[in-house]
Design a protein around this motif. Structure first.
Motif, PDB file in Angstrom:
ATOM      1  N   UNK A 140       0.798  -1.214   0.000  1.00  5.52           N
ATOM      2  CA  UNK A 140       0.000   0.000   0.000  1.00  5.52           C
ATOM      3  C   UNK A 140       0.835   1.271   0.000  1.00  5.52           C
ATOM      4  N   UNK A 141       2.154   1.156   0.113  1.00  8.28           N
ATOM      5  CA  UNK A 141       2.993   2.341   0.188  1.00  8.28           C
ATOM      6  C   UNK A 141       2.955   3.112  -1.124  1.00  8.28           C
ATOM      7  N   UNK A 142       2.954   4.461  -1.016  1.00  2.00           N
ATOM      8  CA  UNK A 142       2.994   5.291  -2.209  1.00  2.00           C
ATOM      9  C   UNK A 142       4.351   5.147  -2.882  1.00  2.00           C
ATOM     10  N   UNK A 143       4.406   5.493  -4.153  1.00  2.00           N
ATOM     11  CA  UNK A 143       5.647   5.321  -4.898  1.00  2.00           C
ATOM     12  C   UNK A 143       5.756   6.377  -5.985  1.00  2.00           C
ATOM     13  N   UNK A 144       6.993   6.644  -6.398  1.00  2.00           N
ATOM     14  CA  UNK A 144       7.264   7.490  -7.553  1.00  2.00           C
ATOM     15  C   UNK A 144       7.496   6.589  -8.758  1.00  2.00           C
ATOM     16  N   UNK A 145       6.921   6.945  -9.890  1.00  4.77           N
ATOM     17  CA  UNK A 145       7.110   6.173 -11.115  1.00  4.77           C
ATOM     18  C   UNK A 145       8.190   6.837 -11.956  1.00  4.77           C
ATOM     19  N   UNK A 146       9.294   6.128 -12.151  1.00  7.11           N
ATOM     20  CA  UNK A 146      10.428   6.643 -12.908  1.00  7.11           C
ATOM     21  C   UNK A 146      10.381   6.052 -14.307  1.00  7.11           C
ATOM     22  N   UNK A 147      10.271   6.908 -15.314  1.00 12.32           N
ATOM     23  CA  UNK A 147      10.236   6.445 -16.703  1.00 12.32           C
ATOM     24  C   UNK A 147      11.509   6.878 -17.410  1.00 12.32           C
ATOM     25  N   UNK A 148      12.218   5.902 -17.973  1.00 14.70           N
ATOM     26  CA  UNK A 148      13.500   6.187 -18.615  1.00 14.70           C
ATOM     27  C   UNK A 148      13.697   5.260 -19.801  1.00 14.70           C
ATOM     28  N   UNK A 149      13.773   5.834 -21.005  1.00 14.72           N
ATOM     29  CA  UNK A 149      14.056   5.085 -22.228  1.00 14.72           C
ATOM     30  C   UNK A 149      13.100   3.909 -22.420  1.00 14.72           C
ATOM     31  N   UNK A 156       9.407   3.007  -4.180  1.00 10.93           N
ATOM     32  CA  UNK A 156       8.562   3.279  -3.012  1.00 10.93           C
ATOM     33  C   UNK A 156       8.982   4.568  -2.312  1.00 10.93           C
ATOM     34  N   UNK A 157       8.001   5.331  -1.880  1.00  8.75           N
ATOM     35  CA  UNK A 157       8.270   6.650  -1.321  1.00  8.75           C
ATOM     36  C   UNK A 157       9.154   6.580  -0.080  1.00  8.75           C
ATOM     37  N   UNK A 158       9.002   5.522   0.720  1.00  7.91           N
ATOM     38  CA  UNK A 158       9.785   5.462   1.951  1.00  7.91           C
ATOM     39  C   UNK A 158      11.258   5.144   1.693  1.00  7.91           C
ATOM     40  N   UNK A 159      11.625   4.850   0.431  1.00  6.85           N
ATOM     41  CA  UNK A 159      13.036   4.656   0.098  1.00  6.85           C
ATOM     42  C   UNK A 159      13.719   5.966  -0.289  1.00  6.85           C
ATOM     43  N   UNK A 160      12.935   6.989  -0.599  1.00  6.70           N
ATOM     44  CA  UNK A 160      13.495   8.252  -1.079  1.00  6.70           C
ATOM     45  C   UNK A 160      14.117   9.017   0.085  1.00  6.70           C
ATOM     46  N   UNK A 161      15.360   9.469  -0.102  1.00  2.83           N
ATOM     47  CA  UNK A 161      16.056  10.242   0.923  1.00  2.83           C
ATOM     48  C   UNK A 161      15.911  11.734   0.659  1.00  2.83           C
ATOM     49  N   UNK A 162      16.106  12.140  -0.593  1.00  2.00           N
ATOM     50  CA  UNK A 162      15.848  13.539  -0.928  1.00  2.00           C
ATOM     51  C   UNK A 162      15.543  13.678  -2.412  1.00  2.00           C
ATOM     52  N   UNK A 163      14.977  14.837  -2.770  1.00  2.00           N
ATOM     53  CA  UNK A 163      14.679  15.218  -4.148  1.00  2.00           C
ATOM     54  C   UNK A 163      15.374  16.541  -4.412  1.00  2.00           C
ATOM     55  N   UNK A 174      18.019   7.656  -3.478  1.00  2.00           N
ATOM     56  CA  UNK A 174      17.766   6.614  -2.492  1.00  2.00           C
ATOM     57  C   UNK A 174      19.111   6.192  -1.903  1.00  2.00           C
ATOM     58  N   UNK A 175      19.095   5.232  -1.011  1.00  2.00           N
ATOM     59  CA  UNK A 175      20.340   4.797  -0.378  1.00  2.00           C
ATOM     60  C   UNK A 175      21.264   4.094  -1.356  1.00  2.00           C
ATOM     61  N   UNK A 176      20.711   3.548  -2.431  1.00  2.00           N
ATOM     62  CA  UNK A 176      21.517   2.737  -3.343  1.00  2.00           C
ATOM     63  C   UNK A 176      21.810   3.389  -4.685  1.00  2.00           C
ATOM     64  N   UNK A 177      20.975   4.355  -5.126  1.00  2.00           N
ATOM     65  CA  UNK A 177      21.212   4.955  -6.437  1.00  2.00           C
ATOM     66  C   UNK A 177      20.398   6.232  -6.605  1.00  2.00           C
ATOM     67  N   UNK A 178      20.569   6.883  -7.761  1.00  2.00           N
ATOM     68  CA  UNK A 178      19.816   8.091  -8.102  1.00  2.00           C
ATOM     69  C   UNK A 178      18.987   7.833  -9.356  1.00  2.00           C
ATOM     70  N   UNK A 179      17.829   8.514  -9.430  1.00  2.00           N
ATOM     71  CA  UNK A 179      16.944   8.418 -10.582  1.00  2.00           C
ATOM     72  C   UNK A 179      16.650   9.827 -11.094  1.00  2.00           C
ATOM     73  N   UNK A 194       3.294  15.544   3.908  1.00  2.00           N
ATOM     74  CA  UNK A 194       3.713  14.933   5.167  1.00  2.00           C
ATOM     75  C   UNK A 194       5.027  14.171   5.027  1.00  2.00           C
ATOM     76  N   UNK A 195       5.401  13.870   3.799  1.00  2.00           N
ATOM     77  CA  UNK A 195       6.604  13.071   3.566  1.00  2.00           C
ATOM     78  C   UNK A 195       7.857  13.935   3.458  1.00  2.00           C
ATOM     79  N   UNK A 196       7.738  15.059   2.730  1.00  2.00           N
ATOM     80  CA  UNK A 196       8.920  15.852   2.401  1.00  2.00           C
ATOM     81  C   UNK A 196       8.910  17.221   3.070  1.00  2.00           C
ATOM     82  N   UNK A 197      10.117  17.722   3.337  1.00  2.00           N
ATOM     83  CA  UNK A 197      10.329  19.051   3.907  1.00  2.00           C
ATOM     84  C   UNK A 197      11.197  19.839   2.935  1.00  2.00           C
TER      85      UNK A 197
END
Length: 262
Positions: A140-149, A156-163, A174-179, A194-197
């Protein structure tokens, strides 16, 4: 990990079972079940829910009876939905698959390296789920959809550290890579308040990932403040305009503020 393969083609199920054997952790081998239809898959889910619940489903899109996309909608209503990885001979269903919160989308014939990536992604999600609040289930967690090529990936939103805004796009870290994401920071800030500051006109950070607020000096901006995040090494500059709001969040017990230096 209990894996369920749902495909109406026996040869496809057999091939995937063989490929999965190369993705196994020797210390924790897969328990693999099979189903040819959505109805059979539901039966497997029901029979195993109390002793070996299904963790991951490899789901064909086009099947007799209920198709994979509609079945994935059904799965979302379960108390503990398994992670879904779609497998199809056609790439055109990818966008629809991620709308029902699929973890990944593989095209037939499945490449071993892509299968390993999908399995690794599910393992990471379950590891993060153990640390996430109980109310944030993977299904049920919200997520960002990354479209590339031509490829769409669900982050998943809870994996995102910053934008961070970079010219005409946004970097999703995220902790492992960038999109790379096409949305604007303003749009994302409004969608997930509520997620981002906001810490700067070009950066939003995840509240739970904020680690410490520190004095920082750069040749361009002189002395200022920077935010250190969990799981990534880079510092993020905090603008003077946003400093008071960031300081207020720093009052939370799990976040530290470095004392000002004389």
């Amino acid at each position: 990990m209990h894996v369920l393969i749902v495909d109406d083609e026996l040869l496809a199920r057999n091939r995937l079972r063989v490929l999965l054997s190369d993705c196994e952790d020797p210390s924790a081998p897969f328990l693999v079940s099979e189903a040819a239809t959505a109805a059979q898959a539901l039966d497997v889910l029901h029979r195993t829910k109390d002793h070996h619940p299904v963790d991951m489903i490899f789901l064909d899109v086009q099947m007799p009876g209920q198709d994979g996309l509609r079945f994935a909608q059904t799965l979302r209503s379960l108390p503990r939905p398994p992670a879904v990885v779609f497998i199809s001979a056609h790439a055109m269903y990818a966008a629809n698959a991620f709308e029902v919160e699929a973890v990944d989308y593989l095209t037939k014939p499945v490449r071993p390296d892509r299968l390993q990536q999908a399995v690794a992604k599910v393992r990471r999600l379950y590891a993060l789920e153990q640390k996430a609040p109980a109310t944030m289930s993977m299904g049920s967690a919200a997520a960002l959809l990354i479209r590339d090529r031509g490829r769409t990936e669900r982050v998943p939103l809870h994996q995102v550290i910053y934008l961070k805004a970079e010219q005409k796009y946004v970097t999703v870290r995220t902790a492992t890579r960038s999109y790379i994401l096409d949305n604007s920071l303003t749009e994302l800030e409004g969608r997930y308040p509520l997620q981002f500051v906001r810490i700067h006109r070009n950066a939003l950070v995840t509240r739970e990932q904020m680690r410490s607020l520190e004095k920082h000096y750069t040749e361009d901006d002189g002395e200022g403040w920077a935010l250190r995040m969990h799981a990534v090494p880079e510092l993020l500059m905090v603008s003077r305009r946003q400093l008071s709001a960031v300081r207020a969040i720093m009052n939370q017990p799990h976040i530290q503020v470095q004392p000002e230096m004389a």
